[in-house]
Enzyme design. Structure first.
Site, mmCIF file in Angstrom:
data_model
loop_
_atom_site.group_PDB
_atom_site.id
_atom_site.type_symbol
_atom_site.label_atom_id
_atom_site.label_comp_id
_atom_site.label_asym_id
_atom_site.label_seq_id
_atom_site.Cartn_x
_atom_site.Cartn_y
_atom_site.Cartn_z
ATOM 1 N N ASP A 1 4.559 8.923 4.646
ATOM 2 C CA ASP A 1 5.571 9.538 5.237
ATOM 3 C C ASP A 1 6.978 8.793 5.393
ATOM 4 O OD1 ASP A 1 7.052 11.484 6.761
ATOM 5 O OD2 ASP A 1 5.199 12.196 7.442
ATOM 6 N N ASP B 1 10.919 12.973 5.139
ATOM 7 C CA ASP B 1 10.801 13.691 6.545
ATOM 8 C C ASP B 1 12.464 13.784 6.819
ATOM 9 O OD1 ASP B 1 9.728 13.968 9.342
ATOM 10 O OD2 ASP B 1 11.423 12.659 9.827
ATOM 11 N N GLU C 1 10.885 17.270 2.924
ATOM 12 C CA GLU C 1 10.959 18.272 4.056
ATOM 13 C C GLU C 1 12.225 18.899 4.090
ATOM 14 O OE1 GLU C 1 9.856 18.823 9.061
ATOM 15 O OE2 GLU C 1 11.033 17.145 8.184
ATOM 16 N N HIS D 1 1.751 19.681 10.992
ATOM 17 C CA HIS D 1 1.789 18.846 12.533
ATOM 18 C C HIS D 1 2.914 19.151 13.361
ATOM 19 C CE1 HIS D 1 4.605 16.817 10.213
ATOM 20 N NE2 HIS D 1 5.280 15.985 11.260
HETATM 21 O O1 TEU Z 1 10.615 17.293 11.294
HETATM 22 C C1 TEU Z 1 11.978 17.687 11.454
HETATM 23 C C2 TEU Z 1 12.144 19.064 11.756
HETATM 24 O O2 TEU Z 1 11.256 19.641 12.466
HETATM 25 C C3 TEU Z 1 13.262 19.741 11.884
HETATM 26 O O3 TEU Z 1 13.912 19.576 13.179
HETATM 27 C C4 TEU Z 1 14.249 20.104 10.783
HETATM 28 O O4 TEU Z 1 14.868 18.721 10.620
HETATM 29 C C5 TEU Z 1 15.055 20.700 11.054
HETATM 30 O O5 TEU Z 1 14.564 21.902 11.598
HETATM 31 C C6 TEU Z 1 16.171 21.152 10.036
HETATM 32 O O6 TEU Z 1 17.094 22.246 10.464
HETATM 33 C C7 TEU Z 1 10.429 16.012 11.226
HETATM 34 C C8 TEU Z 1 9.027 15.667 11.491
HETATM 35 O O7 TEU Z 1 8.068 16.580 10.730
HETATM 36 C C9 TEU Z 1 8.567 15.752 12.912
HETATM 37 O O8 TEU Z 1 7.456 15.608 13.221
HETATM 38 C C10 TEU Z 1 9.517 14.784 13.686
HETATM 39 O O9 TEU Z 1 9.594 15.024 14.896
HETATM 40 C C11 TEU Z 1 10.971 14.937 13.088
HETATM 41 O O10 TEU Z 1 11.162 15.117 11.789
HETATM 42 C C12 TEU Z 1 11.747 13.664 13.457
HETATM 43 O O11 TEU Z 1 11.457 12.696 12.835
#
Ligand code: TEU
Length: 574
Positions: free
Chosen positions: A98, A199, A258, A330
């Site tokens: 990740d 991420d 993501e 998750h």
């Molecule tokens: O998640 C990012 C996330 O969930 C969202 O906030 C996203 O960036 C946003 O909706 C954009 O509009 C990732 C991980 O999967 C999560 O577990 C972490 O807490 C987060 O990043 C911070 O690293």
């Protein structure tokens, strides 16, 4: 679309803290992953994404990295990682790390050095900004609540954290910082990691200068959600192209982004033949019913909305690239608890959702426990919650006037901890996850006496949710997933399942999710009765073969198929 080595594979996400503990610490570890490789192989998994296991204070469960080059001792050692990679290779499996580079931990050496010298080189790795009229530079709200700005002690500066204040944002405008990250990525790739999951990557480009982007508040707190800035932050493509060319490309690595808040026009740029990434997750279903106000304002998802969201992605992406499909991860509650209407949760409806995910076009990611039908957990008090985002949402709901009880119901519906409870391996104490005390409670449905979901609406038998029991039961959810992964790899059908055209079928019907997959070798028709009541479906042609069926019956009379509640079938048509 150019064919790629990973297109026909099956991927699996591991949340290491909750997967398998080999030391009795109550926290899962990398040796636990290695121990379970044969299990994953038996499930048909090829690519394994491991959520962060680097040195971290675990303020956000590892998404706050304090040392990018070292495995956290709670998860094992770098040596354990090399062993995992080599054991995976022996089984033709691939390990993805990740990559959390929008931010690091405030305990990272860079941030510590920046605090010690707030105008020096390392402050330039972050966003250390001057106060404006004695205030934070703008009104962005962090994803985890409160202002996205925190005072740099002893100065009139603020630092930016789009997530928690223990997750300071890295400054991607800074060439030196970018070089450090590429060096680190190549270091892992050189050591046999097959690629990365990226991420929160859309956040790395900021709308600048910060003080020019104060937005209309979306809550009474006067702030606006941080994601609002993404549409104004132009030029992320330059950074991502550089990252691709400097890291993924020379290693022929796999990368999955993501990606939230993208536009449809960006899809070819992101995952086309020369896209920044190999693939990106489809999150369209996960944001259904969401509200800027917070969980207390969320609406439940209906079957038609779920279908329409999935179909929309299929249409929009089409042949431009390969998305990655999920029903949970998750950060989400369990998919079966969310997308199956309350009261309809059975082994049959779980299999229904699995068919829908696996038969759409895309690389399927199974999230740990999904394959055994793990469900949301019932927590009895907010004190049992570990997740920072849940604690914030609970607070927001209480401030909006909800009772403790009503706010807790939201936690049990939407909390990320629903997906983070320990993996259920067998019916021994703590589901065989640990010999110690698990860091989060185990869902009691791992044992017969705690289990609640029946086999189907017409079969009230209730079975426990755990790997050992489901291994023994030919009709289990687990063995159903095995059927789906082997169908995807069956050379008679794989080309159609991986590349075949997606064409919706009878889309005007409510509570019905059906589509064709048209390939060179055959046409498959996937039919899914997304409700408990039976339904009659006039078949559009003659059936050559029933390829998969979640029920025993397949009754066609005069070209009309009678489907049971939540029955899903895959038919090869003549
Ligand atoms: O998640 C990012 C996330 O969930 C969202 O906030 C996203 O960036 C946003 O909706 C954009 O509009 C990732 C991980 O999967 C999560 O577990 C972490 O807490 C987060 O990043 C911070 O690293």
């Amino acid at each position: 679309m150019q064919k790629k080595w990973w297109h026909g594979k099956v991927a699996y996400q591991i949340y290491p803290k909750s997967f398998k503990d080999t030391t009795g610490s109550g926290i899962g570890d990398l040796n636990g992953v290695t121990e379970k490789l044969d299990y994953l192989k038996s499930l048909g998994v090829d690519i394994i994404w491991i959520s962060p296991c680097y040195v971290s204070p675990l303020a956000d469960e590892g998404y706050d990295i304090a040392d990018y080059y070292k495995i956290d001792p709670r998860f094992g050692t770098n040596g354990d990682m090399w062993r995992l990679i080599s054991e995976a290779k022996k089984r033709d499996m691939y390990i993805l790390m990740d990559l959390v580079v929008n931010h690091c931990s405030d305990e990272h050496e860079w941030f510590q050095k920046a605090l010690a010298d707030p105008y020096g080189k390392y402050a330039g790795y972050f966003y250390f900004e001057k106060a404006v009229d004695g205030h934070a530079p703008n009104n962005w709200r962090s994803y985890f609540g409160g202002s996205a700005w925190e005072k740099v002690p002893g100065t009139d500066l603020y630092y930016l954290h789009l997530f928690h204040k223990k997750q300071p944002d890295l400054n991607w405008e800074n060439r030196e910082l970018r070089e450090e990250i590429y060096k680190m990525m190549n270091w892992w790739l050189d050591r046999g990691v097959a690629g990365f999951r990226l991420d929160a990557i859309m956040n790395i480009k900021k709308a600048l200068p910060f003080e020019a982007y104060n937005y209309e508040p979306d809550r009474d707190d006067g702030m606006c959600r941080a994601s609002r800035m993404i549409q104004d932050a132009k030029g992320i493509g330059d950074i991502l192209a550089e990252m691709r060319d400097r890291t993924f490309k020379p290693h022929n690595a796999f990368s999955v982004g993501e990606i939230f808040n993208n536009t449809n026009e960006q899809i070819p740029e992101f995952i086309g033949d020369n896209g920044y990434f190999s693939s990106m997750f489809d999150f369209r279903e996960t944001i259904l019913g969401a509200s800027d106000k917070g969980w207390y304002d969320f609406e439940p998802v209906t079957p038609d909305e779920y279908r329409d969201a999935c179909f929309m992605t299929q249409r929009v992406v089409d042949d431009q690239g390969m998305v990655s499909t999920i029903i949970e991860n998750h950060d989400e509650p369990r998919g079966v608890s969310r997308y199956i209407p309350e009261g309809d949760l059975t082994d049959r409806s779980k299999k229904f959702l699995a068919v829908m995910q696996f038969m759409q076009k895309g690389l399927p990611f199974i999230y740990q426990g999904q394959e055994i039908g793990m469900e949301n957990v019932v927590l009895h008090s907010i004190d049992e919650v570990d997740d920072i985002s849940t604690i914030d949402e609970f607070k927001v709901a209480r401030e909006a006037g909800l009772s403790d009880e009503a706010a807790l119901k939201l936690v049990n519906t939407y909390s990320r901890d629903n997906a983070r409870t320990p993996m259920q391996w067998d019916d021994s104490e703590h589901a065989g996850f640990t010999t110690g005390t698990p860091w989060l409670p185990v869902n009691p449905n791992y044992r017969q006496e705690g289990a609640t979901s029946p086999v189907s609406a017409d079969d009230p038998e209730i079975k426990p949710v755990n790997v050992a029991a489901e291994n023994r039961d030919p009709d289990s959810v687990l063995n159903w997933y095995r059927k789906l992964t082997s169908l995807r790899k069956n050379s008679d059908y794989s080309d159609t399942i991986v590349y075949g055209e997606f064409i919706p079928f009878m889309e005007d019907q409510s509570n019905f999710m059906s589509f064709y997959r048209k390939g060179k070798a055959q046409t498959l028709l996937v039919l899914g009765n997304y409700r408990n009541e039976r339904r009659e479906v006039k078949l559009p042609g003659e059936v050559r073969q029933v390829v998969l069926n979640t029920c025993e019956d397949f009754s066609v009379k005069d070209g009309v198929l009678t489907m049971d509640g939540y029955q899903a079938v895959v038919l090869e048509m003549r």
